[in-house]
Write a protein that holds these residues in place. Structure first.
Motif, PDB file in Angstrom:
ATOM      1  N   UNK A 149     -18.804  -3.438 -20.759  1.00  0.00           N
ATOM      2  CA  UNK A 149     -18.725  -4.901 -20.824  1.00  0.00           C
ATOM      3  C   UNK A 149     -18.513  -5.409 -22.245  1.00  0.00           C
ATOM      4  N   UNK A 150     -19.195  -4.813 -23.217  1.00  0.00           N
ATOM      5  CA  UNK A 150     -19.033  -5.257 -24.606  1.00  0.00           C
ATOM      6  C   UNK A 150     -17.609  -5.044 -25.083  1.00  0.00           C
ATOM      7  N   UNK A 182     -16.263  -9.892 -15.131  1.00  0.00           N
ATOM      8  CA  UNK A 182     -15.553 -11.061 -14.619  1.00  0.00           C
ATOM      9  C   UNK A 182     -16.151 -12.344 -15.179  1.00  0.00           C
ATOM     10  N   UNK A 183     -17.481 -12.409 -15.253  1.00  0.00           N
ATOM     11  CA  UNK A 183     -18.150 -13.575 -15.828  1.00  0.00           C
ATOM     12  C   UNK A 183     -17.789 -13.717 -17.309  1.00  0.00           C
ATOM     13  N   UNK A 213      -9.909  -8.735  -6.921  1.00  0.00           N
ATOM     14  CA  UNK A 213     -10.280  -9.371  -8.178  1.00  0.00           C
ATOM     15  C   UNK A 213     -10.108 -10.886  -8.090  1.00  0.00           C
ATOM     16  N   UNK A 214      -9.016 -11.296  -7.451  1.00  0.00           N
ATOM     17  CA  UNK A 214      -8.756 -12.729  -7.276  1.00  0.00           C
ATOM     18  C   UNK A 214      -9.888 -13.383  -6.494  1.00  0.00           C
ATOM     19  N   UNK A 256     -12.469 -16.248  -8.037  1.00  0.00           N
ATOM     20  CA  UNK A 256     -12.553 -17.565  -7.406  1.00  0.00           C
ATOM     21  C   UNK A 256     -13.998 -17.884  -7.015  1.00  0.00           C
ATOM     22  N   UNK A 257     -14.704 -16.888  -6.471  1.00  0.00           N
ATOM     23  CA  UNK A 257     -16.083 -17.105  -6.067  1.00  0.00           C
ATOM     24  C   UNK A 257     -16.992 -17.366  -7.256  1.00  0.00           C
ATOM     25  N   UNK A 258     -16.614 -16.845  -8.415  1.00  0.00           N
ATOM     26  CA  UNK A 258     -17.412 -17.053  -9.626  1.00  0.00           C
ATOM     27  C   UNK A 258     -17.070 -18.354 -10.338  1.00  0.00           C
TER      28      UNK A 258
END
Length: 298
Positions: free
Chosen positions: A215-216, A250-251, A274-275, A279-281
């Motif tokens: 993530x980093x 994603x965030x 991924x899409x 979208x949900x996030x």
């Protein structure tokens, strides 16, 4: 250290999980443990996809070790070997009855094995070839180069997939570079790794796995790309070569794009899963962000 791999075209560098029938891929390794990561994933995916799988390991590695590595951590490949779906062989066997390697002999046999696999009801054939056979059979670099650059007929429109694996301790760097260029695809050396590349048009491409461990690095690559965006203030981000995208990464993407006030547009290319996640996030609430599925728009 892994040998740098150039990405000379869209989609050239991939994780092994993204290989498809018709792909001819290069991978290199420099560690006796790392060498097994790609081949075991390649074998298991082929079996799961209903393909016949041919493994030609380095001749210096005992067959017992090869089989143990393929079976670890369970004996899940034993039944595949018993029914003939998984075959562990050698280049010497492939070119038999010839004793000297010729590209024509090898490609003819692999073509015939592909036809045989489909005739037996398999979806196709995939082969993992460790290039340690070159020294064992006394082949020279010219013969090897001819084979790698002239093998298109094996792959074009046919259900055949191949990985050629090169031990960096056995080949000169110039040879490795030439062999890597000769393959339409190149693979990440390790499972679970993440690479980021800038395409010639400036788009940022992520390859591999964007998980918690990475993530980093994922966020840092995005920060640098946003800071280096040219005067047009438009940035393309390609996620389609990721085998895995975590919610955390994603965030991070959405947070960084939301804060990129100096940019007119950030275009994110993604696959369907991924899409849906983005979208949900809350991707729809992020100004200047566009999500695109399908053909690369930049």
């Amino acid at each position: 250290m892994p040998m740098p791999v150039r990405d000379t075209g869209c989609g050239r560098l991939l994780p092994v999980q993204h290989l498809r029938p018709g792909d001819h891929a290069f991978v290199s390794y420099g560690d006796d443990e790392v060498r097994w990561e790609v081949v075991t994933a390649f074998v298991r995916l082929g079996l799961a996809h209903g393909e016949k799988v041919l493994v030609l390991p380095c001749p210096e590695v005992p067959e017992d070790e090869v089989l143990a590595r393929l079976d670890f951590p369970s004996r899940s490949t034993v039944s595949a070997r018993e029914r003939g779906q998984l075959v562990v062989s050698s280049m010497r066997e492939v070119i038999r009855p010839d004793t000297e390697f010729t590209a024509a002999r090898q490609m003819g046999r692999l073509s015939a094995e592909t036809d045989r696999a489909t005739a037996e009801g398999y979806a196709g054939l995939r082969a993992f070839i460790d290039m340690g056979w070159v020294r064992a059979l006394g082949a020279d670099v010219a013969v090897m180069t001819c084979r790698e650059t002239g093998a298109q007929a094996l792959f074009s429109g046919r259900p055949y997939t191949e990985i050629c694996a090169y031990d960096r301790r056995r080949f000169d760097r110039a040879v490795l570079t030439a062999m890597e260029r000769a393959h339409p695809r190149a693979l990440l050396e390790r499972l679970g790794s993440l690479r980021s590349l800038r395409a010639p048009d400036g788009a940022l491409c992520f390859i591999g796995e964007a998980d918690a461990a990475n993530r980093t690095a994922f966020g840092r690559a995005l920060e640098i790309a946003l800071a280096q965006t040219p005067p047009s203030r438009r940035l393309g981000v390609d996620l389609t070569r990721l085998h895995f995208l975590s919610v955390g990464c994603a965030v991070s993407l959405l947070t960084l794009v939301r804060g990129a006030a100096g940019h007119d547009l950030v275009e994110v290319r993604c696959d369907r899963g991924q899409h849906r996640m983005l979208r949900r996030l809350g991707a729809g609430t992020v100004p200047r962000l566009t999500l695109t599925e399908g053909v690369r728009p930049w």
